[in-house]
Each structure stands twice: as C-alpha cells, then as structure tokens.
Design a protein around this motif. Sequence first.
Motif, PDB file in Angstrom:
ATOM      1  N   SER A   1       0.807  -1.219   0.000  1.00 37.70           N
ATOM      2  CA  SER A   1       0.000   0.000   0.000  1.00 37.70           C
ATOM      3  C   SER A   1       0.840   1.269   0.000  1.00 37.70           C
ATOM      4  CB  SER A   1      -0.922  -0.005   1.233  1.00 37.70           C
ATOM      5  OG  SER A   1      -0.159  -0.147   2.425  1.00 37.70           O
ATOM      6  N   LEU A   2       2.127   1.136  -0.253  1.00 32.20           N
ATOM      7  CA  LEU A   2       3.010   2.301  -0.254  1.00 32.20           C
ATOM      8  C   LEU A   2       2.848   3.128  -1.526  1.00 32.20           C
ATOM      9  CD1 LEU A   2       6.436   0.996   1.067  1.00 32.20           C
ATOM     10  CD2 LEU A   2       4.975   2.677   2.138  1.00 32.20           C
ATOM     11  N   PRO A   3       3.104   4.440  -1.461  1.00 36.40           N
ATOM     12  CA  PRO A   3       3.147   5.246  -2.684  1.00 36.40           C
ATOM     13  C   PRO A   3       4.261   4.755  -3.600  1.00 36.40           C
ATOM     14  CG  PRO A   3       3.016   6.647  -0.742  1.00 36.40           C
ATOM     15  CD  PRO A   3       3.282   5.253  -0.249  1.00 36.40           C
ATOM     16  N   VAL A   4       4.020   4.816  -4.900  1.00 35.27           N
ATOM     17  CA  VAL A   4       5.011   4.355  -5.868  1.00 35.27           C
ATOM     18  C   VAL A   4       6.328   5.108  -5.696  1.00 35.27           C
ATOM     19  CG1 VAL A   4       5.570   4.254  -8.320  1.00 35.27           C
ATOM     20  CG2 VAL A   4       3.297   3.592  -7.539  1.00 35.27           C
ATOM     21  N   LYS A   5       6.263   6.415  -5.463  1.00 35.33           N
ATOM     22  CA  LYS A   5       7.480   7.218  -5.342  1.00 35.33           C
ATOM     23  C   LYS A   5       8.363   6.717  -4.207  1.00 35.33           C
ATOM     24  CE  LYS A   5       9.202  11.959  -5.075  1.00 35.33           C
ATOM     25  NZ  LYS A   5      10.291  11.604  -4.148  1.00 35.33           N
ATOM     26  N   THR A   6       7.757   6.290  -3.105  1.00 33.96           N
ATOM     27  CA  THR A   6       8.534   5.787  -1.971  1.00 33.96           C
ATOM     28  C   THR A   6       9.331   4.551  -2.367  1.00 33.96           C
ATOM     29  OG1 THR A   6       6.882   6.619  -0.415  1.00 33.96           O
ATOM     30  CG2 THR A   6       8.397   4.937   0.401  1.00 33.96           C
ATOM     31  N   MET A   7       8.688   3.653  -3.108  1.00 35.48           N
ATOM     32  CA  MET A   7       9.377   2.435  -3.539  1.00 35.48           C
ATOM     33  C   MET A   7      10.468   2.742  -4.559  1.00 35.48           C
ATOM     34  SD  MET A   7       6.347  -0.420  -3.671  1.00 35.48           S
ATOM     35  CE  MET A   7       5.106   0.600  -4.472  1.00 35.48           C
ATOM     36  N   LEU A   8      10.186   3.648  -5.506  1.00 32.47           N
ATOM     37  CA  LEU A   8      11.195   4.014  -6.497  1.00 32.47           C
ATOM     38  C   LEU A   8      12.399   4.673  -5.837  1.00 32.47           C
ATOM     39  CD1 LEU A   8       9.022   5.380  -9.453  1.00 32.47           C
ATOM     40  CD2 LEU A   8      10.285   3.222  -9.360  1.00 32.47           C
ATOM     41  N   ASP A   9      12.141   5.547  -4.866  1.00 31.43           N
ATOM     42  CA  ASP A   9      13.245   6.201  -4.156  1.00 31.43           C
ATOM     43  C   ASP A   9      14.120   5.166  -3.446  1.00 31.43           C
ATOM     44  OD1 ASP A   9      12.411   8.666  -4.992  1.00 31.43           O
ATOM     45  OD2 ASP A   9      11.416   9.211  -3.107  1.00 31.43           O
ATOM     46  N   ALA A  10      13.475   4.163  -2.840  1.00 26.78           N
ATOM     47  CA  ALA A  10      14.226   3.119  -2.142  1.00 26.78           C
ATOM     48  C   ALA A  10      15.094   2.329  -3.114  1.00 26.78           C
ATOM     49  CB  ALA A  10      13.263   2.186  -1.410  1.00 26.78           C
ATOM     50  N   LEU A  11      14.555   2.012  -4.284  1.00 29.91           N
ATOM     51  CA  LEU A  11      15.321   1.268  -5.286  1.00 29.91           C
ATOM     52  C   LEU A  11      16.478   2.102  -5.822  1.00 29.91           C
ATOM     53  CD1 LEU A  11      12.348  -0.412  -7.169  1.00 29.91           C
ATOM     54  CD2 LEU A  11      14.057  -1.567  -5.760  1.00 29.91           C
ATOM     55  N   HIS A  12      16.248   3.387  -6.017  1.00 34.87           N
ATOM     56  CA  HIS A  12      17.323   4.262  -6.492  1.00 34.87           C
ATOM     57  C   HIS A  12      18.451   4.357  -5.467  1.00 34.87           C
ATOM     58  CE1 HIS A  12      14.282   6.394  -9.341  1.00 34.87           C
ATOM     59  NE2 HIS A  12      14.864   5.371  -9.928  1.00 34.87           N
ATOM     60  N   GLN A  13      18.110   4.216  -4.185  1.00 32.00           N
ATOM     61  CA  GLN A  13      19.128   4.268  -3.133  1.00 32.00           C
ATOM     62  C   GLN A  13      20.078   3.074  -3.194  1.00 32.00           C
ATOM     63  OE1 GLN A  13      17.076   4.750   0.625  1.00 32.00           O
ATOM     64  NE2 GLN A  13      16.118   6.671  -0.037  1.00 32.00           N
ATOM     65  N   THR A  14      19.679   2.003  -3.877  1.00 38.83           N
ATOM     66  CA  THR A  14      20.569   0.852  -4.043  1.00 38.83           C
ATOM     67  C   THR A  14      21.543   1.068  -5.200  1.00 38.83           C
ATOM     68  OG1 THR A  14      19.149  -0.370  -5.600  1.00 38.83           O
ATOM     69  CG2 THR A  14      18.715  -0.656  -3.231  1.00 38.83           C
ATOM     70  N   GLY A  15      21.409   2.215  -5.888  1.00 38.29           N
ATOM     71  CA  GLY A  15      22.293   2.513  -7.010  1.00 38.29           C
ATOM     72  C   GLY A  15      21.816   1.952  -8.328  1.00 38.29           C
ATOM     73  N   ARG A  16      20.534   1.567  -8.394  1.00 44.52           N
ATOM     74  CA  ARG A  16      19.997   0.960  -9.613  1.00 44.52           C
ATOM     75  C   ARG A  16      18.935   1.846 -10.250  1.00 44.52           C
ATOM     76  NH1 ARG A  16      21.417  -2.746  -6.064  1.00 44.52           N
ATOM     77  NH2 ARG A  16      22.624  -4.528  -6.838  1.00 44.52           N
ATOM     78  N   ASP A  17      18.912   1.826 -11.577  1.00 46.54           N
ATOM     79  CA  ASP A  17      17.848   2.518 -12.295  1.00 46.54           C
ATOM     80  C   ASP A  17      16.556   1.732 -12.126  1.00 46.54           C
ATOM     81  OD1 ASP A  17      19.515   4.514 -13.238  1.00 46.54           O
ATOM     82  OD2 ASP A  17      20.062   3.387 -15.036  1.00 46.54           O
ATOM     83  N   ALA A  18      15.454   2.425 -11.927  1.00 47.20           N
ATOM     84  CA  ALA A  18      14.154   1.772 -11.770  1.00 47.20           C
ATOM     85  C   ALA A  18      13.074   2.671 -12.339  1.00 47.20           C
ATOM     86  CB  ALA A  18      13.875   1.481 -10.294  1.00 47.20           C
ATOM     87  N   ARG A  19      12.071   2.056 -12.961  1.00 49.40           N
ATOM     88  CA  ARG A  19      10.940   2.838 -13.458  1.00 49.40           C
ATOM     89  C   ARG A  19       9.673   1.999 -13.394  1.00 49.40           C
ATOM     90  NH1 ARG A  19      13.927   1.326 -17.739  1.00 49.40           N
ATOM     91  NH2 ARG A  19      12.946   0.368 -19.563  1.00 49.40           N
ATOM     92  N   LEU A  20       8.580   2.683 -13.206  1.00 45.72           N
ATOM     93  CA  LEU A  20       7.281   2.026 -13.105  1.00 45.72           C
ATOM     94  C   LEU A  20       6.790   1.643 -14.494  1.00 45.72           C
ATOM     95  CD1 LEU A  20       4.739   1.352 -11.328  1.00 45.72           C
ATOM     96  CD2 LEU A  20       3.906   3.629 -11.964  1.00 45.72           C
ATOM     97  N   ILE A  21       6.345   0.388 -14.656  1.00 41.19           N
ATOM     98  CA  ILE A  21       5.752  -0.027 -15.927  1.00 41.19           C
ATOM     99  C   ILE A  21       4.291  -0.406 -15.761  1.00 41.19           C
ATOM    100  CG2 ILE A  21       7.925  -0.788 -16.946  1.00 41.19           C
ATOM    101  CD1 ILE A  21       7.113  -3.657 -16.292  1.00 41.19           C
TER     102      ILE A  21
END
Length: 218
Positions: free
Chosen positions: A40-60
């Motif tokens: 139930s998290l906002p998408v931006k929160t999850m994307l920010d977390a993935l970016h913090q691992t140093g990886r590119d991520a985008r919602l599809i």
Amino acid sequence: MVDMKCEGCVTSVKNKLQTLEGIKNIEVDLPNQVVRVLGSLPVKTMLDALHQTGRDARLIGQGNPNDFLVSAAVAEFKGPVVFGVVRLAQVNMELARVEATFSGLSPGKHGWSINEFGDLTRGPESTGKVYNPPDYVSDKAVGDLGTLEAGENREAHFSGSKEKLRVVDLIGRSIALYATEDRSDPGIAAAVIARSAGVGENYKKLCTCDGVTIWESS
C-alpha cells in the motif's frame, strides 16, 4: 523495471524493499528485470528506495494483481545474423510496455510486427499476418509495431507503449523483423513470444553489485 544482473542484485533489491512498511509481498523476475510488489506504499517511496541501491528503476504498471493472467513475456532473436531481445510487460488491461534491443541489422529503417503464428519453419514467411484481435477494428493492426531504425553500428533500440495489446494473448505468436520499412519483403528474422525468459544464449557480463563476472541469460 529495475536494473539487475545477478542474484546478488536480487538480494539487494529485496532487502531494501523489505525495510519499508506496507510491503506485503515481493516477487523478482531477474531475466525480465521486473520487480512486482504487493503493498500500500506510494510508488514514489518504492522508487526512491530502489534508487538508493544505485539501480535505475521505473514504473511499468500498477493495479490489482488479479487483473493480469500473464504480466510479462519475451522474444529472443538468436542469430546467426540478427540478435536481440524484445520484452513485453502489461501495464493495465488496455496497455502494454514494449522494450527491444537488436544488433546485426543493416543500417536504416526496418518494419517489425507481432504476427499470428509462432511457426518459424520458414522464418518470418511462416508466421502469418500481422496479429489483430477479432473484435478490434482500425486501419492499423494491434500487432503493427511500426519502424525500427538501425544506426551505422547495426544496432536498434525501442522503448514505448502499445494500446490494446494484451500480453496473455501473445504467448506462442511471434515477432518478425523485415528488411524494408513497409514489410513488403519476406522478412529477415523472427522469434517466438514466450511466457518466460529462461531460454536462449548466455552473455558474459560484469555485475556492479559486487564486481564479479557472471553469466546472465539475455
């Protein structure tokens, strides 16, 4: 889609997402570089977390997981002249994401399409007409993917969305490439659309998560 190259990447992504409150389940499809998250998290929160691992991520895509029977598919071109991978991901019931990378094409514009059959006995010639659902009426078939343009390096890339395309209806059909932009020639290469990406040749790559050279399915 998340940039991942090995099981170490998968572990890093999962560990990061599991620190977030509201995550109920995480599934990682390494060959397709897709991470499916139930929560139930906002998408931006999850994307920010993935970016913090140093990886590119985008919602599809996002929505009710029960809406999709098949959410991703792949077609792999294995040569001997044209090599490449086409990945398809369902965004919602009316839209699919298409991403493709090819090498070995002659410089210039090439038509490409999703065709009716997965019969490769005569290459693109035996794959039938451009796929179009029976109930879809338009001047342009749903399976018409338009034009690819290869550069002097003989490579072509595509990233975009296609309306009215349902991945579940494409399994077992094929993607065909043509020498001409209008697809008036017999075709130069074709590949069957598969439910999973666990097929094909392996390419040696260096994973940035730990610097170890690995073998990865394309």
